[in-house]
Design a protein around this motif. Structure first.
Motif, short mmCIF file in Angstrom:
data_model
loop_
_atom_site.label_atom_id
_atom_site.label_comp_id
_atom_site.label_asym_id
_atom_site.label_seq_id
_atom_site.Cartn_x
_atom_site.Cartn_y
_atom_site.Cartn_z
N PRO A 132 0.61 -1.39 -0.46
CA PRO A 132 -0.04 -0.18 -0.32
C PRO A 132 0.44 1.14 -0.12
CG PRO A 132 0.29 -0.87 1.86
CD PRO A 132 0.67 -2.08 1.59
N ASP A 133 0.75 2.16 -0.58
CA ASP A 133 1.00 3.57 -0.09
C ASP A 133 1.23 4.20 0.66
OD1 ASP A 133 -1.33 5.55 -2.71
OD2 ASP A 133 1.33 4.60 -2.60
N ARG A 134 2.31 4.56 1.53
CA ARG A 134 2.81 4.62 3.16
C ARG A 134 3.03 5.98 3.16
NH1 ARG A 134 5.17 -0.22 3.09
NH2 ARG A 134 3.34 -1.54 4.07
N LYS A 135 2.39 7.13 2.76
CA LYS A 135 1.67 8.59 3.22
C LYS A 135 1.45 9.43 4.27
CE LYS A 135 0.81 8.53 -2.00
NZ LYS A 135 0.32 9.46 -2.55
N PRO A 136 2.40 10.07 5.10
CA PRO A 136 3.61 11.07 4.43
C PRO A 136 4.54 9.49 4.70
CG PRO A 136 2.84 12.08 6.21
CD PRO A 136 1.73 11.18 5.67
N GLY A 137 5.44 9.18 3.85
CA GLY A 137 6.68 9.19 3.97
C GLY A 137 7.97 10.02 3.73
N PRO A 138 9.03 9.21 4.21
CA PRO A 138 10.54 10.09 3.48
C PRO A 138 10.90 9.45 2.49
CG PRO A 138 10.87 8.50 4.69
CD PRO A 138 9.29 8.17 4.78
N CYS A 139 12.19 10.03 1.38
CA CYS A 139 12.23 9.25 0.89
C CYS A 139 12.66 8.39 0.30
CB CYS A 139 13.20 10.65 -0.32
SG CYS A 139 14.74 10.15 -2.18
N SER A 140 13.41 7.70 1.48
CA SER A 140 14.06 5.95 1.60
C SER A 140 12.74 4.85 1.83
CB SER A 140 14.50 6.35 2.87
OG SER A 140 14.04 6.05 3.99
N SER A 141 11.23 5.27 1.90
CA SER A 141 10.41 4.48 1.62
C SER A 141 9.91 5.08 -0.06
CB SER A 141 9.10 4.74 2.76
OG SER A 141 7.97 4.31 2.27
N LEU A 142 10.33 3.53 -0.41
CA LEU A 142 9.87 3.59 -2.27
C LEU A 142 8.16 4.31 -2.32
CD1 LEU A 142 9.85 3.40 -4.99
CD2 LEU A 142 9.26 0.94 -4.75
N MET A 143 7.54 3.50 -1.11
CA MET A 143 6.06 3.71 -1.34
C MET A 143 5.91 4.83 -0.43
SD MET A 143 6.05 1.23 -2.93
CE MET A 143 3.80 0.47 -3.32
N SER A 144 6.35 5.08 -0.42
CA SER A 144 5.47 7.04 0.70
C SER A 144 5.29 7.62 -0.61
CB SER A 144 6.87 7.93 1.13
OG SER A 144 7.99 8.08 -0.04
N GLY A 145 5.88 7.28 -2.59
CA GLY A 145 5.31 7.79 -3.38
C GLY A 145 5.49 9.84 -3.91
N SER A 146 4.62 10.19 -3.84
CA SER A 146 4.81 11.42 -4.42
C SER A 146 5.26 12.22 -2.85
CB SER A 146 3.95 12.39 -4.69
OG SER A 146 2.53 12.13 -4.06
N THR A 147 5.20 11.73 -1.98
CA THR A 147 4.82 12.82 -0.54
C THR A 147 7.00 12.38 -0.38
OG1 THR A 147 4.58 10.67 0.83
CG2 THR A 147 2.36 11.67 0.53
N ALA A 148 6.75 12.08 -0.90
CA ALA A 148 8.95 12.10 -0.54
C ALA A 148 9.11 13.18 -1.89
CB ALA A 148 9.34 10.86 -1.06
N GLY A 149 8.45 14.30 -2.60
CA GLY A 149 8.33 15.34 -3.14
C GLY A 149 9.60 15.06 -4.87
N THR A 150 9.66 15.92 -5.80
CA THR A 150 10.21 15.96 -7.08
C THR A 150 11.59 15.64 -6.93
OG1 THR A 150 10.08 18.33 -7.25
CG2 THR A 150 8.45 17.27 -8.06
N ALA A 151 12.20 16.60 -5.87
CA ALA A 151 13.97 15.35 -5.23
C ALA A 151 14.29 14.31 -4.96
CB ALA A 151 14.34 16.65 -4.26
N CYS A 152 12.77 13.38 -4.97
CA CYS A 152 13.26 12.38 -4.76
C CYS A 152 13.27 11.47 -5.85
CB CYS A 152 12.56 11.61 -4.02
SG CYS A 152 12.85 9.97 -3.40
#
Length: 187
Positions: A132-152
């Motif tokens: 499942p999605d894991r939002k919000p989340g850090p860039c280290s979590s693939l399933m954080s999706g878009s919440t990691a931001g475009t820099a990720c």
């Protein structure tokens, strides 16, 4: 009384059949490691992924590098694939049907906003693999999706995500309907 006899007979036949199929019990050597089980092969059809084809192939390769219990392979010509990957102008999303089966859309809207195509591909394939999605989340979590931001740009699953996929595909859950996932996962 007739039903009782029939039921008893069926039960006895089943027990005999199971004991014949099972064979003799054999104890493993104390230091013997459990035999590795073969990876569950899932095929994907990326012929409709347009300009994202190489990102889809790379996303599948990342999952193959990351887990042992499942392997993603391109479908052969004319073969019905477990996973269909399409490009469209919307937001990326996955429509899982059962574990390891479904459709992924690589939406151009997220790409136009600056999200990484390989991360999108690996993330959406993760949904088909039961995550499942894991939002919000850090860039280290693939399933954080878009919440990691475009820099990720991280396209790799973390240890917990890998373990979840290994558990699902290494266990008896293959073919189950992903209960924790909605019908459509829009990232």
């Amino acid at each position: 009384m007739h039903v009782r006899t029939l039921t008893g007979g069926l039960t006895a036949a089943l027990l005999v059949s199971l004991s014949l199929v099972g064979g003799p019990a054999v104890a493993a050597a104390p230091d013997a490691a459990p035999a590795p089980s073969a990876a569950r092969v899932l095929t994907y059809d990326a012929s409709g992924s347009a300009e994202f084809r190489s990102a889809v192939d790379r996303g599948a390769a990342i999952w193959n590098e990351s887990v042992d219990a499942v392997e993603l392979r391109p479908a052969a010509a004319g073969q019905r694939a477990n996973i269909r990957v399409l490009a469209d102008n919307g937001w990326p999303r996955a429509l899982p049907t059962t574990l390891g089966n479904g459709t992924v859309y690589i939406g151009r809207q997220a790409v136009d906003q600056g999200y990484d195509t390989i991360r999108i591909s690996a993330h959406e394939l993760g949904h088909i693999l039961g995550l499942p999605d894991r939002k919000p989340g850090p860039c280290s979590s693939l399933m954080s999706g878009s919440t990691a931001g475009t820099a990720c740009k991280n396209p790799y699953p973390n240890a917990a995500e890998k373990a979840e996929v290994e558990g699902d595909f290494g266990g008896l859950l293959v073919g189950r309907t992903p209960q924790a996932l909605p019908d459509v996962i829009v990232d």
